[in-house]
Motif scaffolding. Structure first.
Motif, PDB file in Angstrom:
ATOM      1  N   HIS A 378     -32.409 -27.287 -37.406  1.00  0.00           N
ATOM      2  CA  HIS A 378     -33.614 -26.579 -37.850  1.00  0.00           C
ATOM      3  C   HIS A 378     -34.241 -25.814 -36.680  1.00  0.00           C
ATOM      4  O   HIS A 378     -34.614 -24.637 -36.811  1.00  0.00           O
ATOM      5  N   LEU A 379     -34.333 -26.449 -35.524  1.00  0.00           N
ATOM      6  CA  LEU A 379     -34.878 -25.781 -34.342  1.00  0.00           C
ATOM      7  C   LEU A 379     -34.023 -24.577 -33.952  1.00  0.00           C
ATOM      8  O   LEU A 379     -34.545 -23.506 -33.628  1.00  0.00           O
ATOM      9  N   MET A 380     -32.714 -24.737 -34.017  1.00  0.00           N
ATOM     10  CA  MET A 380     -31.823 -23.624 -33.668  1.00  0.00           C
ATOM     11  C   MET A 380     -31.997 -22.456 -34.641  1.00  0.00           C
ATOM     12  O   MET A 380     -31.971 -21.284 -34.230  1.00  0.00           O
ATOM     13  N   ARG A 381     -32.202 -22.753 -35.928  1.00  0.00           N
ATOM     14  CA  ARG A 381     -32.409 -21.679 -36.906  1.00  0.00           C
ATOM     15  C   ARG A 381     -33.686 -20.896 -36.579  1.00  0.00           C
ATOM     16  O   ARG A 381     -33.733 -19.669 -36.709  1.00  0.00           O
ATOM     17  N   ILE A 382     -34.737 -21.617 -36.170  1.00  0.00           N
ATOM     18  CA  ILE A 382     -35.997 -20.946 -35.830  1.00  0.00           C
ATOM     19  C   ILE A 382     -35.812 -20.060 -34.601  1.00  0.00           C
ATOM     20  O   ILE A 382     -36.299 -18.917 -34.564  1.00  0.00           O
ATOM     21  N   ILE A 383     -35.110 -20.563 -33.590  1.00  0.00           N
ATOM     22  CA  ILE A 383     -34.869 -19.764 -32.384  1.00  0.00           C
ATOM     23  C   ILE A 383     -34.075 -18.509 -32.739  1.00  0.00           C
ATOM     24  O   ILE A 383     -34.395 -17.397 -32.293  1.00  0.00           O
ATOM     25  N   GLU A 384     -33.045 -18.659 -33.558  1.00  0.00           N
ATOM     26  CA  GLU A 384     -32.237 -17.502 -33.965  1.00  0.00           C
ATOM     27  C   GLU A 384     -33.078 -16.515 -34.764  1.00  0.00           C
ATOM     28  O   GLU A 384     -32.900 -15.298 -34.660  1.00  0.00           O
ATOM     29  N   ARG A 385     -34.017 -17.038 -35.561  1.00  0.00           N
ATOM     30  CA  ARG A 385     -34.879 -16.164 -36.358  1.00  0.00           C
ATOM     31  C   ARG A 385     -35.825 -15.367 -35.455  1.00  0.00           C
ATOM     32  O   ARG A 385     -36.216 -14.250 -35.796  1.00  0.00           O
ATOM     33  N   ILE A 386     -36.199 -15.933 -34.320  1.00  0.00           N
ATOM     34  CA  ILE A 386     -37.066 -15.223 -33.381  1.00  0.00           C
ATOM     35  C   ILE A 386     -36.309 -14.091 -32.693  1.00  0.00           C
ATOM     36  O   ILE A 386     -36.817 -12.970 -32.565  1.00  0.00           O
ATOM     37  N   VAL A 387     -35.077 -14.365 -32.256  1.00  0.00           N
ATOM     38  CA  VAL A 387     -34.361 -13.389 -31.424  1.00  0.00           C
ATOM     39  C   VAL A 387     -33.588 -12.367 -32.240  1.00  0.00           C
ATOM     40  O   VAL A 387     -33.321 -11.260 -31.750  1.00  0.00           O
ATOM     41  N   ALA A 388     -33.231 -12.697 -33.501  1.00  0.00           N
ATOM     42  CA  ALA A 388     -32.392 -11.790 -34.294  1.00  0.00           C
ATOM     43  C   ALA A 388     -33.034 -10.413 -34.510  1.00  0.00           C
ATOM     44  O   ALA A 388     -32.363  -9.391 -34.338  1.00  0.00           O
ATOM     45  N   THR A 398     -24.338 -17.221 -24.408  1.00  0.00           N
ATOM     46  CA  THR A 398     -25.594 -16.691 -23.848  1.00  0.00           C
ATOM     47  C   THR A 398     -26.697 -17.702 -24.164  1.00  0.00           C
ATOM     48  O   THR A 398     -27.470 -17.526 -25.104  1.00  0.00           O
ATOM     49  N   PRO A 399     -26.760 -18.790 -23.382  1.00  0.00           N
ATOM     50  CA  PRO A 399     -27.640 -19.918 -23.749  1.00  0.00           C
ATOM     51  C   PRO A 399     -29.096 -19.778 -23.325  1.00  0.00           C
ATOM     52  O   PRO A 399     -29.869 -20.711 -23.532  1.00  0.00           O
ATOM     53  N   MET A 400     -29.483 -18.640 -22.732  1.00  0.00           N
ATOM     54  CA  MET A 400     -30.884 -18.432 -22.356  1.00  0.00           C
ATOM     55  C   MET A 400     -31.340 -17.080 -22.879  1.00  0.00           C
ATOM     56  O   MET A 400     -30.576 -16.118 -22.862  1.00  0.00           O
ATOM     57  N   VAL A 401     -32.592 -17.018 -23.319  1.00  0.00           N
ATOM     58  CA  VAL A 401     -33.107 -15.749 -23.820  1.00  0.00           C
ATOM     59  C   VAL A 401     -34.624 -15.705 -23.659  1.00  0.00           C
ATOM     60  O   VAL A 401     -35.308 -16.730 -23.784  1.00  0.00           O
ATOM     61  N   ASP A 402     -35.120 -14.514 -23.332  1.00  0.00           N
ATOM     62  CA  ASP A 402     -36.557 -14.235 -23.340  1.00  0.00           C
ATOM     63  C   ASP A 402     -36.824 -13.301 -24.504  1.00  0.00           C
ATOM     64  O   ASP A 402     -36.056 -12.355 -24.738  1.00  0.00           O
ATOM     65  N   ALA A 403     -37.897 -13.550 -25.242  1.00  0.00           N
ATOM     66  CA  ALA A 403     -38.208 -12.721 -26.411  1.00  0.00           C
ATOM     67  C   ALA A 403     -39.717 -12.639 -26.567  1.00  0.00           C
ATOM     68  O   ALA A 403     -40.477 -13.260 -25.813  1.00  0.00           O
ATOM     69  N   ARG A 404     -40.126 -11.879 -27.549  1.00  0.00           N
ATOM     70  CA  ARG A 404     -41.553 -11.703 -27.820  1.00  0.00           C
ATOM     71  C   ARG A 404     -41.770 -11.724 -29.316  1.00  0.00           C
ATOM     72  O   ARG A 404     -41.025 -11.088 -30.077  1.00  0.00           O
ATOM     73  N   LEU A 405     -42.791 -12.463 -29.758  1.00  0.00           N
ATOM     74  CA  LEU A 405     -43.139 -12.498 -31.173  1.00  0.00           C
ATOM     75  C   LEU A 405     -43.939 -11.263 -31.552  1.00  0.00           C
ATOM     76  O   LEU A 405     -44.386 -10.499 -30.693  1.00  0.00           O
ATOM     77  N   ALA A 406     -44.124 -11.098 -32.862  1.00  0.00           N
ATOM     78  CA  ALA A 406     -44.837  -9.905 -33.348  1.00  0.00           C
ATOM     79  C   ALA A 406     -46.262  -9.829 -32.821  1.00  0.00           C
ATOM     80  O   ALA A 406     -46.812  -8.738 -32.646  1.00  0.00           O
ATOM     81  N   ASP A 407     -46.893 -10.987 -32.561  1.00  0.00           N
ATOM     82  CA  ASP A 407     -48.279 -10.990 -32.072  1.00  0.00           C
ATOM     83  C   ASP A 407     -48.367 -10.843 -30.553  1.00  0.00           C
ATOM     84  O   ASP A 407     -49.448 -10.907 -29.977  1.00  0.00           O
ATOM     85  N   GLY A 408     -47.227 -10.648 -29.893  1.00  0.00           N
ATOM     86  CA  GLY A 408     -47.212 -10.480 -28.447  1.00  0.00           C
ATOM     87  C   GLY A 408     -46.936 -11.747 -27.671  1.00  0.00           C
ATOM     88  O   GLY A 408     -46.788 -11.705 -26.443  1.00  0.00           O
ATOM     89  N   SER A 409     -46.869 -12.896 -28.338  1.00  0.00           N
ATOM     90  CA  SER A 409     -46.597 -14.155 -27.650  1.00  0.00           C
ATOM     91  C   SER A 409     -45.224 -14.109 -26.979  1.00  0.00           C
ATOM     92  O   SER A 409     -44.263 -13.594 -27.546  1.00  0.00           O
ATOM     93  N   ARG A 410     -45.152 -14.674 -25.785  1.00  0.00           N
ATOM     94  CA  ARG A 410     -43.909 -14.647 -25.009  1.00  0.00           C
ATOM     95  C   ARG A 410     -43.101 -15.903 -25.294  1.00  0.00           C
ATOM     96  O   ARG A 410     -43.645 -17.009 -25.292  1.00  0.00           O
ATOM     97  N   VAL A 411     -41.803 -15.740 -25.510  1.00  0.00           N
ATOM     98  CA  VAL A 411     -40.929 -16.847 -25.902  1.00  0.00           C
ATOM     99  C   VAL A 411     -39.780 -16.964 -24.909  1.00  0.00           C
ATOM    100  O   VAL A 411     -39.173 -15.961 -24.530  1.00  0.00           O
ATOM    101  N   ASN A 412     -39.492 -18.197 -24.511  1.00  0.00           N
ATOM    102  CA  ASN A 412     -38.297 -18.481 -23.716  1.00  0.00           C
ATOM    103  C   ASN A 412     -37.549 -19.622 -24.386  1.00  0.00           C
ATOM    104  O   ASN A 412     -38.157 -20.630 -24.771  1.00  0.00           O
ATOM    105  N   ALA A 413     -36.249 -19.445 -24.552  1.00  0.00           N
ATOM    106  CA  ALA A 413     -35.432 -20.474 -25.194  1.00  0.00           C
ATOM    107  C   ALA A 413     -34.206 -20.758 -24.340  1.00  0.00           C
ATOM    108  O   ALA A 413     -33.598 -19.838 -23.780  1.00  0.00           O
TER     109      ALA A 413
END
Length: 693
Positions: A378-388, A398-413
Motif C-alpha cells: 500500500h505504501l509503495m502504491r502511494i509513492i508510485e502515485r506521487i511520482v507517476a 532507481t530506489p531514490m526520488v525527490d518529488a513535489r505534491l500539487a500543493d508544493g510540499s516536498r517529497v523524498n522517497a
C-alpha cells in the motif's frame, strides 16, 4: 434498554405516512407495554397527527427543543400531550424559526433525552432533506419508507431507498412498508419487491373506510383490535420490535450481543474487496490529469465502496461508515493516510519510517502518529502515485526520488534495497499562507531591531547568505526576506524543487530536472544559475547552494548582480564560509584557497544563522557582516545574536541583543537612499547608560 427512534421518511406525500406513524406508535405501546411517544415533524399549523388523533392541540415540540439542554429528561414529558390510547404526542405547533427548521444540535440534545424517558419514539418526518432531516435519520434506529401500489409511489420509494444508500446509511437501516395493499389487485407484495429491489417488512391492507374507522381519535390497534388493518399493524409492530431488539443484543433477544467490528479490519476488508472487484483507473494519466474524468471516477468508486461496505459488515454509525468510505477512497485514489495529515495545518513534516510507523512534526516537535498504511504494498502504491504524474519512476533500479505534491510540499522517497526495513517517505509541508517578518517577531524567531536591519539590507541590495541545519527554516526565512525586494525589480529564482512563493509581479521561477529513466535530460542547478545570468535579472535567488553552482553564484554576486540571496547547510556562520569554500571546489577547478576566499569576501555582505531549538522554535541566532580578510582568514562582525540563558530542560530562554558592533554596510545604505537608526546597534548596557553615544 435505551429507547429506539423509528422515523417514517418519504419524499412523496399521499402514501399514508402519518396514518402509519400514528397506528405504529399505538401498536408498539400495546406490543411492549412500554412508554411510547409520537413526534409529528410536519410544518407548523398543519399538524396531521393532531387531526388523526382528534387532539385540539399537541405538546409543543418547539418549546421542548428550546428547553432540552436546561431541564432534566423526565421533565420533557410535561411538554407532551397524552392520548387516551396510551401514547404521548409532540408536534411542531409554533411559528418561530426553530419550528420551521430545527437546529440539528438541538434535535440531537432533545432526542438523546427523550430516548431515556420513552422506550419507543416514532417520528413522522416531513418530506424533504435538509440538516434537520439528516440529523433525525442519523439518530434513528430504524427508518420506514412507506409506499403504495401506484407506480409513482413505488418509483419514489425506490428513489428514497437508493438516496439513503448514496448518503451512506446502511441498507438494513431502511425498511419498506407497503400501505393500501390490495388497492390494485394487479400489484402484489412480490410486485412491489421486484420493482423496488427491497423486501417489504410489512403490509397494511387497503380500507375504504379508514377515516371513518378512525373518527373521534380512535386508532386501529386499540379501538378495532379484530379488524384486518389492526392485525396488520400488530404484525408491523412485532416486526419492528424483532428487528430492533435482535440488533440491540438485549436479554430479550435470542442472539448474543455482537461486538462492534474493528474499523481498521473493516477498512482493510473493503479495500481488498474493491481491488478484487473493481477496475481502478487511477494510474491512467488521462484520468489523473482530467478533472472531469477524475471526479466521475471518484463518484463511481464511492458508490462501489458503499455497496461493498453495506454487503460486508453491519456498521450502524454513519460517522464510522463515512470515515471508512473516506479512508478507502483516499487509499485507492488519493494519498491514503497522508491525506488527513496534509490537511492538518498543525503538521509541518510527515516522516514514514515503515508502512506501520509514522511520525509527524507539530510545532517543531516530533511525535508519533496513530495513522498507518495497510501494508508495504500500500505504501509503495502511494509513492508510485506521487511520482507517476511527474514522469518519474521508483523501483529497485532507481530506489531514490525527490518529488513535489500539487500543493508544493516536498517529497523524498527511498525504497528497498537501499531502505532495509521497507520504503521510507518524508514529506516537508509548507504553509498555505506565506509567513511575514511580523509573524516571525510574534513567534519569537527574531527581534524588531533585527527585522528593521534585514529589511534595509535587502532594499540596499546586500548579498545575503542564510545558513542553518536541516529543518531549521532556511527556505521560510528566504521567502520572508524576499518580501522586502521592490516590486519593480526582475527576480529569477533557481531551485532544485520549487518551494519559494514570491509575491512580486515580475518573478521568473526555474526548477532543476533530474535525469530520466535512461539517465538523460538532467538540468542541474549550476546550469540554471548560468542561464539566469543571460535573463537580465535584477535579483538572483537560489533556493540552496549544495554543489558546484556555488562558484557561479559567487561570480554573479561579484559581477554586478547585487542583492542576491541563497541558503546553505551549516551549523554556524563561520562553518558556512568553510562549507561554501568546499562547494566551490566541486566545480572542478583547482583554485587556490586564497582566491576562493577572496571571491567569498567580495561576494557576500551578510550571513544569517538560523537554528531550531529543543523547544521546537526556530530562531535567528546570529547576523554577521563579512568585513574582509586578515592574512588568509575571512573576518566577520556579529551585528545581532541570540543570547541564551539557563532554563529547565525542554525550555529555551534568552533574548535577541545587539553586540554593539556598527556594521560597515551603513555606507551602502546611505548610497541607496535608505537609512536605519544607529541606536538599534547599541549593546544593552549602552542603552541602560542613557544612550549618549
Amino acid at each position: 434498554m435505551a429507547g429506539k427512534l423509528i422515523t417514517l421518511y418519504s419524499s412523496k406525500g399521499g402514501v399514508g405516512r402519518t396514518f402509519l406513524a400514528v397506528n405504529l406508535a399505538v401498536g408498539l405501546r400495546l406490543e411492549t407495554r412500554e412508554k411510547t411517544l409520537l413526534v409529528d415533524m410536519g410544518l407548523p399549523l398543519s399538524v396531521d397527527a393532531a387531526k388523526v388523533l382528534n387532539l385540539k392541540g399537541v405538546g409543543n415540540l418547539d418549546s421542548a427543543l428550546a428547553a432540552a439542554d436546561k431541564i432534566a429528561p423526565a421533565m420533557l414529558k410535561t411538554f407532551a400531550t397524552a392520548h387516551p390510547d396510551g401514547i404521548d404526542v409532540l408536534g411542531l405547533s409554533g411559528g418561530g424559526p426553530a419550528a420551521i427548521d430545527p437546529a440539528p444540535g438541538a434535535l440531537e440534545t432533545l432526542f438523546a433525552k427523550l430516548l431515556t424517558v420513552y422506550a419507543w419514539v416514532v417520528a413522522d418526518m416531513d418530506s424533504g432533506f435538509g440538516p434537520a432531516q439528516e440529523k433525525m435519520l442519523d439518530l434513528s434506529s430504524l427508518v420506514l419508507v412507506p409506499t403504495s401500489p401506484d407506480p409513482l409511489a413505488m418509483e419514489h420509494a425506490q428513489a428514497d431507498l437508493a438516496f439513503l444508500v448514496r448518503r451512506n446509511y446502511p441498507s438494513h437501516l431502511a425498511r419498506l412498508v407497503l400501505n393500501r395493499a390490495g388497492e390494485d389487485p394487479r400489484v402484489t407484495r412480490q410486485t412491489v419487491e421486484a420493482i423496488t429491489g427491497r423486501e417489504v417488512l410489512a403490509q397494511i391492507p387497503h380500507d375504504k373506510e379508514v377515516w371513518a374507522n378512525m373518527s373521534g381519535g380512535r386508532t386501529y390497534p386499540k379501538d378495532h383490535p379484530l379488524h384486518e388493518t389492526a392485525k396488520a399493524f400488530d404484525i408491523l409492530a412485532h416486526a419492528v420490535v424483532k428487528v430492533l431488539v435482535q440488533e440491540s443484543g438485549s436479554p430479550e433477544s435470542p442472539q448474543a450481543p455482537q461486538e462492534e467490528p474493528d474499523l481498521d479490519m473493516v477498512k482493510q476488508a473493503v479495500h481488498q474487496k474493491l481491488l478484487e472487484t473493481y477496475d481502478l483507473k487511477y494510474s491512467d494519466p488521462r484520468t489523473a490529469n482530467d478533472p472531469v474524468k477524475l471526479q466521475e471516477l471518484r463518484e463511481d468508486v464511492t458508490r462501489q465502496i458503499i455497496l461493498i461496505l453495506d454487503d460486508q459488515v453491519q456498521i450502524r454509525s454513519r460517522q464510522a461508515r463515512d470515515a471508512i468510505v473516506r479512508q478507502v477512497l483516499q487509499d485507492v485514489l488519493g494519498l491514503g493516510p497522508l491525506e488527513d495529515m496534509l490537511a492538518d495545518p498543525g503538521i509541518s513534516e510527515i516522516m514514514v519510517n515503515r508502512f506501520d510507523t509514522i511520525y509527524v512534526e507539530r510545532q517543531g516537535k516530533i511525535e508519533p502518529s496513530s495513522s498507518r498504511f495497510l501494508s508495504e504494498a500500500h505504501l509503495m502504491r502511494i509513492i508510485e502515485r506521487i511520482v507517476a504524474p511527474l514522469g518519474r519512476k521508483i523501483d529497485t533500479s532507481t530506489p531514490m526520488v525527490d518529488a513535489r505534491l500539487a500543493d508544493g510540499s516536498r517529497v523524498n522517497a527511498v525504497v528497498p534495497p537501499l531502505a532495509i526495513r521497507g520504503a521510507v517517505l518524508t514529506v516537508r509541508k509548507f504553509p498555505e499562507r506565506k509567513l511575514t517578518s511580523r509573524d516571525l517577531i510574534d513567534l519569537g524567531s527574531l527581534g524588531p531591531q533585527m527585522e528593521e536591519f534585514l529589511r534595509v539590507a535587502v532594499l540596499s541590495r546586500l548579498n545575503v547568505l542564510i545558513s542553518g541545519g536541516t529543518g531549521s527554516g532556511k527556505t521560510t526565512l528566504l521567502n520572508i526576506l524576499s518580501e522586502f525586494i521592490p516590486a519593480e525589480e526582475r527576480i529569477v529564482t533557481v531551485e532544485d524543487s520549487a518551494e519559494l512563493k514570491l509575491l512580486q509581479p515580475h518573478v521568473i521561477t526555474l526548477e532543476g530536472r533530474p535525469p530520466n529513466i535512461e539517465g538523460k535530460g538532467e538540468v542541474t542547478i549550476r546550469d540554471l544559475v548560468r542561464n539566469c545570468l543571460r535573463m537580465r535579472p535584477d535579483r538572483i535567488v537560489v533556493g540552496e547552494c549544495r554543489g558546484s553552482e556555488a562558484l557561479d553564484m559567487l561570480q554573479a554576486m561579484n559581477t554586478g548582480h547585487e542583492g542576491s540571496l541563497t541558503t546553505i547547510h551549516a551549523n554556524s556562520a563561520r562553518e558556512a564560509l568553510s562549507r561554501l569554500e568546499t562547494l566551490v571546489l566541486f566545480a572542478g577547478f583547482d583554485l587556490p584557497t586564497q582566491v576562493i576566499r577572496e571571491q567569498i569576501t567580495g561576494a557576500l555582505d551578510l550571513i544569517i544563522q538560523i537554528e531550531r531549538f529543543r523547544d521546537g522554535k526556530r530562531r535567528i541566532v546570529q547576523i554577521s557582516e563579512v568585513t574582509g580578510m586578515e592574512a588568509d582568514i575571512i573576518t566577520m562582525g556579529d551585528v545581532f545574536v541570540f543570547h541564551q540563558e539557563p532554563a529547565p530542560i525542554g525550555e529555551v530562554r534568552g533574548a535577541f541583543v545587539a553586540t554593539g558592533y556598527v556594521p560597515r554596510c551603513l555606507a551602502k545604505f546611505e548610497e541607496r537612499g535608505v537609512s536605519v537608526a544607529r541606536e538599534i546597534f547599541w549593546a544593552a548596557e549602552s542603552r541602560a547608560a542613557g544612550g549618549g553615544r
